[in-house]
Design an enzyme around this catalytic site. Structure first.
Site, mmCIF file in Angstrom:
data_model
loop_
_atom_site.group_PDB
_atom_site.id
_atom_site.type_symbol
_atom_site.label_atom_id
_atom_site.label_comp_id
_atom_site.label_asym_id
_atom_site.label_seq_id
_atom_site.Cartn_x
_atom_site.Cartn_y
_atom_site.Cartn_z
ATOM 1 N N HIS A 266 11.446 2.414 3.044
ATOM 2 C CA HIS A 266 10.462 1.581 2.351
ATOM 3 C C HIS A 266 10.073 0.386 3.215
ATOM 4 O O HIS A 266 10.827 -0.580 3.317
ATOM 5 C CB HIS A 266 11.023 1.103 1.016
ATOM 6 C CG HIS A 266 11.129 2.184 -0.008
ATOM 7 N ND1 HIS A 266 10.095 2.505 -0.861
ATOM 8 C CD2 HIS A 266 12.147 3.041 -0.296
ATOM 9 C CE1 HIS A 266 10.471 3.506 -1.644
ATOM 10 N NE2 HIS A 266 11.709 3.852 -1.318
ATOM 11 N N SER B 70 -5.661 -21.564 -21.887
ATOM 12 C CA SER B 70 -4.270 -21.733 -22.306
ATOM 13 C C SER B 70 -3.598 -22.935 -21.655
ATOM 14 O O SER B 70 -2.517 -23.333 -22.055
ATOM 15 C CB SER B 70 -3.471 -20.476 -21.937
ATOM 16 O OG SER B 70 -3.359 -20.370 -20.521
ATOM 17 N N GLY B 71 -4.249 -23.485 -20.631
ATOM 18 C CA GLY B 71 -3.595 -24.524 -19.840
ATOM 19 C C GLY B 71 -2.916 -23.951 -18.616
ATOM 20 O O GLY B 71 -2.439 -24.687 -17.753
ATOM 21 N N GLY B 72 -2.872 -22.610 -18.500
ATOM 22 C CA GLY B 72 -2.255 -21.950 -17.369
ATOM 23 C C GLY B 72 -3.248 -21.664 -16.251
ATOM 24 O O GLY B 72 -4.453 -21.838 -16.403
ATOM 25 N N VAL B 73 -2.716 -21.174 -15.137
ATOM 26 C CA VAL B 73 -3.552 -20.995 -13.950
ATOM 27 C C VAL B 73 -4.543 -19.844 -14.105
ATOM 28 O O VAL B 73 -5.682 -19.924 -13.637
ATOM 29 C CB VAL B 73 -2.666 -20.822 -12.687
ATOM 30 C CG1 VAL B 73 -1.896 -19.519 -12.715
ATOM 31 C CG2 VAL B 73 -3.501 -20.917 -11.415
ATOM 32 N N ASP B 74 -4.161 -18.761 -14.789
ATOM 33 C CA ASP B 74 -5.034 -17.589 -14.880
ATOM 34 C C ASP B 74 -6.342 -17.906 -15.612
ATOM 35 O O ASP B 74 -7.438 -17.682 -15.090
ATOM 36 C CB ASP B 74 -4.323 -16.423 -15.578
ATOM 37 C CG ASP B 74 -3.100 -15.940 -14.819
ATOM 38 O OD1 ASP B 74 -2.998 -16.240 -13.620
ATOM 39 O OD2 ASP B 74 -2.241 -15.272 -15.432
ATOM 40 N N SER B 75 -6.225 -18.417 -16.829
ATOM 41 C CA SER B 75 -7.442 -18.699 -17.599
ATOM 42 C C SER B 75 -8.249 -19.819 -16.952
ATOM 43 O O SER B 75 -9.486 -19.816 -17.011
ATOM 44 C CB SER B 75 -7.091 -19.052 -19.048
ATOM 45 O OG SER B 75 -6.321 -20.233 -19.128
ATOM 46 N N SER B 76 -7.567 -20.760 -16.294
ATOM 47 C CA SER B 76 -8.273 -21.883 -15.659
ATOM 48 C C SER B 76 -9.092 -21.423 -14.458
ATOM 49 O O SER B 76 -10.240 -21.849 -14.268
ATOM 50 C CB SER B 76 -7.268 -22.956 -15.234
ATOM 51 O OG SER B 76 -6.513 -23.407 -16.337
ATOM 52 N N CYS C 88 8.625 7.584 1.400
ATOM 53 C CA CYS C 88 9.748 8.143 0.646
ATOM 54 C C CYS C 88 9.339 9.456 -0.031
ATOM 55 O O CYS C 88 9.165 10.452 0.649
ATOM 56 C CB CYS C 88 10.274 7.121 -0.361
ATOM 57 S SG CYS C 88 11.929 7.513 -0.965
ATOM 58 N N GLU D 27 7.827 -1.774 2.542
ATOM 59 C CA GLU D 27 7.316 -2.866 1.716
ATOM 60 C C GLU D 27 8.398 -3.841 1.262
ATOM 61 O O GLU D 27 8.088 -4.968 0.839
ATOM 62 C CB GLU D 27 6.577 -2.302 0.490
ATOM 63 C CG GLU D 27 7.447 -1.610 -0.543
ATOM 64 C CD GLU D 27 7.723 -0.136 -0.259
ATOM 65 O OE1 GLU D 27 8.102 0.583 -1.186
ATOM 66 O OE2 GLU D 27 7.557 0.288 0.913
#
Length: 509
Positions: free
Chosen positions: A167, A221-227, A79, A169
């Protein structure tokens, strides 16, 4: 050295999506501002110039320095990128007579082009631009057009440089991944070796070399990122990692105990700290969403610091930062306007004289999940919906009290368990129940009631950057509404939020 594709961000809303599509081809890519062409080194196999809200004729338009790129390594302009390649090297770009936006069909004029190999003539593409390329330089060759756009795609004779005015993508370009694969694999020669397994191996080796025998703390935190960050660090430094999981009183029903047990079963050294009274007392009478977030963030830092100081000789603070956060902070126009404050460990690194390590800073959210799966992360955490750092405080509109938290925990539990029961949980990116500061008239047992309203929110998304409301079945919504009203004292009305992001955010506060 890991091979990669470099994306020069000229400000397009689709830049992250280009990166995601390349990652889907198992090729590493990095997004940098268009000014950062100095980052070119031997690991860069190809370069893409993104779209932009600017016109190439604007005085302040992005002008990337391509002197070390063009003609030397493969280059693709998308573009605005294509218009820049035409205009800057002697072509003509003018405003379109009508805005070229939406679906179009690509007529391929050169079937031998490496860029368009395997694409079908008349394939649907997606246009989104106000300018158009009227003339191309002499050594440029048109390889594709649409009904309204003569220069829909071009290549430069004698060098691996290409431009497209659509585009590839976005989902609406039906064979966009074919085009991107042609460029990334066939033209750039990438090996498609960037997999979750290779990421884990490289990251663990890097962390081991970086951290050595130093001690590391990480706020879970109990979330996927920190785990996932915790599992990577555990593989790298073993017992030198200590995790801290804080109960702020604003988690889901029974979540603290469930998640803490799960972490311990994963072999993580976790300190579980119940601090609900501190958080809820400080929130008393606070109604402004930003002040809620700041209160929770301030108290999280206080509790985290108290617990961290009990561990001697800590050198590093680990965080679960992911790539969209990194891109946002170095965007082409500088940090974006704050929509809401993020709940994290704020000024702790400076306060405690700690260095920061972020094992996931180059991953998108869905990639974090794939890495988590490869690490055998417990499905209870791996497949959990995202949950806001301030927890239920930003799902209680108005002031937050222990009584309101208890009501919302019950409602939330009914909603989430219902999604599991009906087999809908994995079809939804994020689901929430919101307690509104609104009361409505109802009738229960022939008596008039005047009680609270609950709004249910469920969205579908890939990474939370954009989201559509989830079209949950009517019979499910009726079942959940009935179960909430009958089972939770103080609620007599349930509504369903059908707003998409944008313009609405996923959370209400």
């Amino acid at each position: 050295m890991e091979e990669k594709i470099l994306i020069l961000d000229a400000g397009s809303q689709y830049t992250q999506l280009i990166g995601r599509r390349i990652r889907e081809l198992n090729v590493f890519c990095e997004i940098v501002p268009f000014t950062k062409t100095s980052t070119i080194d031997g690991s860069v196999k190809g370069v893409i110039i993104s779209g932009s809200p600017s016109s190439v004729r604007d005085p302040g338009a992005p002008v990337p320095d391509l002197s070390a790129i063009k003609g030397r390594i493969p280059l693709l302009g998308i573009c605005y990128g294509a218009q820049f390649l035409a205009y800057h090297y002697g072509g003509e770009v003018l405003p379109s007579k009508t805005r070229e936006y939406g679906r179009a069909n690509l007529l391929i004029s050169d079937m031998s082009s490496k860029l368009l190999k395997g694409m079908h003539d008349n394939s649907q593409v997606w246009m989104s631009h106000g300018d158009t390329i009227m003339q191309i330089p002499d050594n440029y060759k048109i390889i594709g057009s649409t009904g309204d756009v003569r220069v829909g795609a071009f290549e430069i004779s004698g060098e691996p440089t290409y431009g497209i005015q659509f585009h590839p993508e976005v989902y609406h370009t039906k064979e966009g991944m074919t085009l991107l694969k042609n460029f990334i694999v066939d033209i750039c020669g990438c090996q498609q070796s960037w997999t979750p397994e290779s990421f884990i191996e490289n990251t663990v080796n890097h962390l081991g070399n970086l951290l050595g025998d130093d001690k590391v703390i990480l706020g879970l935190s109990g979330g996927v990122d920190s785990s996932v960050a915790a599992l990577l660090l555990k593989k790298a430094v073993g017992h030198n990692l200590t995790c801290i999981f804080v109960d702020n009183g604003l988690l889901r029903k029974n979540e603290f105990d469930k998640v803490l047990t799960c972490y311990k079963e994963m072999g993580l050294a976790v300190i579980g700290c119940k601090a609900d009274k501190l958080f809820l007392d400080d929130l008393k009478g606070v109604t402004d969403p930003e002040l809620k977030r700041k209160s929770i963030g301030r108290n999280f830092i206080k509790v985290f610091e108290q617990e961290a100081k009990k561990i001697s000789d800590v050198k590093w603070l680990a965080q679960g930062t992911i790539y969209p956060d990194v891109i946002e902070s170095v965007s082409v126009n500088g940090p974006s306007m704050t929509i809401k404050s993020h709940h994290n460990v704020g000024g702790l690194p400076l306060k405690m004289n700690l260095k920061v390590v972020e094992p996931l800073r180059m991953l998108f959210k869905d990639e974090v999940r794939r890495v988590g799966k490869a690490l055998s992360l417990d499905p209870l955490i791996l497949n959990r919906h995202p949950f806001p750092g301030p927890g239920l405080a930003v799902r209680i509109l108005g002031d937050v009290t222990p009584e309101k938290v208890a009501v919302l925990q019950e409602v939330d539990d009914i909603f989430i368990e219902g999604l599991h029961e009906f087999g809908l949980y994995d079809d939804v990116w994020q689901a929430a129940a919101v307690l509104l500061p609104v009361q409505s008239v109802g009738v229960m047992g022939d008596e008039r009631t005047y009680e609270n309203v609950i709004a249910l929110r469920a969205v579908t998304s890939m990474d939370g950057m954009t989201a559509d409301w989830a079209h949950l079945p009517y019979d499910f919504l009726a079942f959940i509404s009935n179960r909430i009203i009958n089972g939770v004292k103080g609620i007599n009305r349930v509504v369903y939020d059908i707003s998409s992001k944008p313009p609405a955010t996923i959370e209400w506060e």
